[in-house]
Design an enzyme around this catalytic site. Structure first.
Site: not given
Length: 643
Positions: A132, A349, A562
């Site tokens: 991300p 991640h 999320s």
């Protein structure tokens, strides 16, 4: 440094001052927990953390059947009942015994398996698919000096946060009576993924004392600690950043673009790139840095698209003609700063979830906001930054560079991004309705998808498992019978407003109930993941259950979502989990909600811009429903969620 190779864990501690070695020893205690398989190897700093359990199989399958019902036709549901009952009686029972045997011997049977299967064996690029982008509030740099000054202070702030991790000063938070595991904070500094064929490695070097600065594709080693282990002040770091920028007038070989490609492509290129001693040393220096700092070339933003340009620059660098080569996507933390004011993290991640990264951003932003002289107290003893040199590029590596450039340009073009700033209300209004903001946003996402596509979506939301030693995530399955009933209610113009309001509240509360179960490790997805792995690890046939309609449809997450919350004007974004789906990461603040929505351009049925419009409409309609039928002062009845 910590390596995983052929099941062995090897430790190599860097040499340094006594003070530095003591610091390293503390960090070693923190990090070793991530690969522990016995009680003795568990997190010694938090001995009260729970052991990750194996749920009763019947409980998981009962909950599973409840979650798949809104996604199946009556015929598919009948078939699923038969397959699930058979699985419970036969293969599932055998796999459950194998998993229970493993679980009895390991503090966390899931953590290392999840790292390997979900991350290290994932072969698509980490770019967009895994990593991300986390934005900082936009900056306004009047000149190069302000750009460099700001960057140096952020580097100092991250070093200070790193010191807090080493000193165990990150507060231990409790969820109810249980402590939350803080070990992820120790797994982000000095961590790097290493490309390998089929399964990557991950290395940890928490004892590092430097960062790697990337400017115009050139790499420099910049010490941020002096010989005594004390942070070097920001003005001294700024001098070195300016020196780097003055030296490099031409673009270097774009080695960083190799890290944006598929893992197998990068693994093969890596083998060729690392076949000389100088290149191996250069790669090792980059990998062992605390983090990288990308000083990007200035790019212009289209008016009205500033948010989208910002998150795209962090997710993929906007292509080979922009800044995609000015990255090292394997590093867990990449600080990216652009003279146009775009600032943020790109984070790999594998070792950690998003909230520790957001906490780092919060910490640094607050320090810079509260103290104009922040970063000016510390050591002034520094050595000049040293350039990291590679051998002249070989013909073979040159070919891989061309392939990577072509692929990142395709990927950057393929990812569509829309950032929605909903300003109608935020957490303040939702909490006044006695509803949870996160669950409220999840139901709004369900409604928006239904309004656009006329069907429900399997919707993934991550829930942390930090009450467990080494815990990562469980899935919150946001699509429910109650969320679908609410969507149908909003689609029926003849339904009374009171019934719509009741169904909205019931849908939100059912999501809250499932989220609570997931946080306790009582979701269905990780347990089923473990059962399937028992078949793989023991060379057993994969049961029919794992190809059944309910399992397949409920794992095809067309909505991957999320919450990454911060009070600042910031947000996180990443790519969709499926070809025909969306991702949506959101930051619900007191008076607004920021949502970063992505989809793939090649899919004819998805459109993040249309979804954003429907989402805005959903938020507006949900408020109107609640305001038209305010809740009485009595405690609302508990919904019949059958979880």
């Amino acid at each position: 440094m910590k390596f995983r190779n052929n099941g062995k864990v090897l430790w190599t501690l860097a040499r340094g001052s006594v003070r530095q070695q003591m610091r390293n020893a503390l960090v070693k205690k923190m990090l070793i927990a991530s690969f522990s398989t016995t009680k003795e190897d568990s997190n010694s700093d938090q001995p009260n953390l729970l052991k990750y359990h194996v749920l009763p199989l019947e409980e998981t399958l009962k909950r599973f059947m409840t979650t798949v019902e809104p996604l199946l036709t009556p015929e598919e549901m009948a078939k699923q009942k038969d397959i699930t009952a058979k699985f419970l009686r036969r293969e599932g029972s055998d796999l459950q015994k194998l998993l229970q045997a493993v679980g009895s011997k390991e503090k966390n049977w899931l953590a290392h398996r999840w790292l390997k299967v979900a991350y290290l064996q994932f072969r698509s690029p980490v770019t967009a698919f895994v990593s991300p982008g986390m934005t900082f509030p936009r900056q306004c740099f009047e000149n190069e000096h302000e750009f460099v000054d700001y960057t140096s202070r952020v580097i100092f702030g991250l070093g200070e946060f790193n010191d807090m991790v080493h000193a165990r000063k990150i507060p231990i938070v409790k969820m109810g009576a249980h402590e939350l595991d803080n070990s992820q904070f120790g797994k982000v500094f000095g961590t790097c993924r290493i490309p390998r064929r089929t399964t990557d490695d991950i290395v940890y070097n928490p004892c590092s004392d430097y960062v790697v600065v990337i400017y115009k594709n050139h790499f420099y080693q910049l010490k941020i600690y002096d010989k005594e282990g004390k942070l070097i002040i920001a003005p001294c770091l700024a001098v070195q950043l300016e020196d780097i920028m003055s030296k490099e007038t031409e673009l270097g070989v774009p080695y960083g673009i190799l890290t944006t490609d598929s893992r197998d492509n990068w693994a093969e290129a890596y083998e060729h790139l690392s076949n000389t001693p100088r290149n191996r040393e250069a790669l090792k220096t980059i990998q062992n840095a605390l983090f990288t700092v990308s000083l990007d070339r200035c790019t212009s933003s289209k008016e009205g698209r500033e948010d989208e340009e910002l998150i795209q620059s962090l997710i993929h660098g906007k292509g080979s003609k922009a800044n995609s080569a000015n990255r090292w996507m394997d590093k867990t933390i990449q600080l990216v700063v652009n003279p146009n004011g775009n600032v943020g993290f790109t984070y790999e991640h594998s070792p950690a979830e998003g909230q520790p990264i957001a906490m780092m951003m919060d910490y640094v932003v607050k320090k810079l906001k509260d103290d104009p002289s922040y970063g000016e107290s510390g050591s002034e003893d520094f050595t000049p930054a040293e350039k990291i040199k590679f051998c002249p590029v070989s013909k073979c590596v040159e070919q891989w560079l061309m392939i990577a450039q072509r692929n990142i340009d395709k990927l950057a073009c393929a990812l569509q991004v829309k950032v929605l700033r909903f300003e109608g209300y935020g957490k303040d209004f939702i909490k006044k309705q006695r509803l949870g903001p996160d669950s409220f946003v999840q139901i709004a996402l369900q409604l928006a998808f239904f309004m656009m596509h006329s069907e429900p979506a399997a919707q993934y939301e991550s829930a942390h498992l930090r009450i467990f030693d080494g815990g990562r995530t469980e899935t919150i399955r946001s699509c429910s019978n109650q969320s679908l009933a609410f969507c149908y209610a909003m689609d029926d113009p003849f339904l009374p407003a009171r019934e719509r309001a009741d169904k909205l509240r019931e849908a939100v509360m059912c999501h809250q109930m499932y989220a609570k179960l997931a946080l306790q490790g009582k979701g269905v997805d990780r347990h089923l993941f473990g059962l399937k792995l028992m078949a793989v690890e023991n060379c057993l046939p994969i049961p029919e259950f794992f190809t059944s309609p309910g399992y397949v449809k409920s794992n095809h997450f067309r909505m991957s979502t999320s919450q990454v919350a911060t009070k600042y004007d910031a947000f996180m974004g990443y790519g969709p989990a499926t070809d025909d789906g969306y991702s949506c990461c959101y930051n619900p603040r007191e008076h607004d909600i920021i949502l970063a929505i992505t989809a793939w351009r090649h899919c004819q049925v998805t459109d993040p811009f249309k979804l954003a419009k429907f989402l805005k409409q959903s938020f507006t309609q949900m408020r109107e429903v609640l305001e038209s039928c305010p809740e009485s002062g009595e405690k609302p009845p508990q919904p019949n969620c059958k979880l």
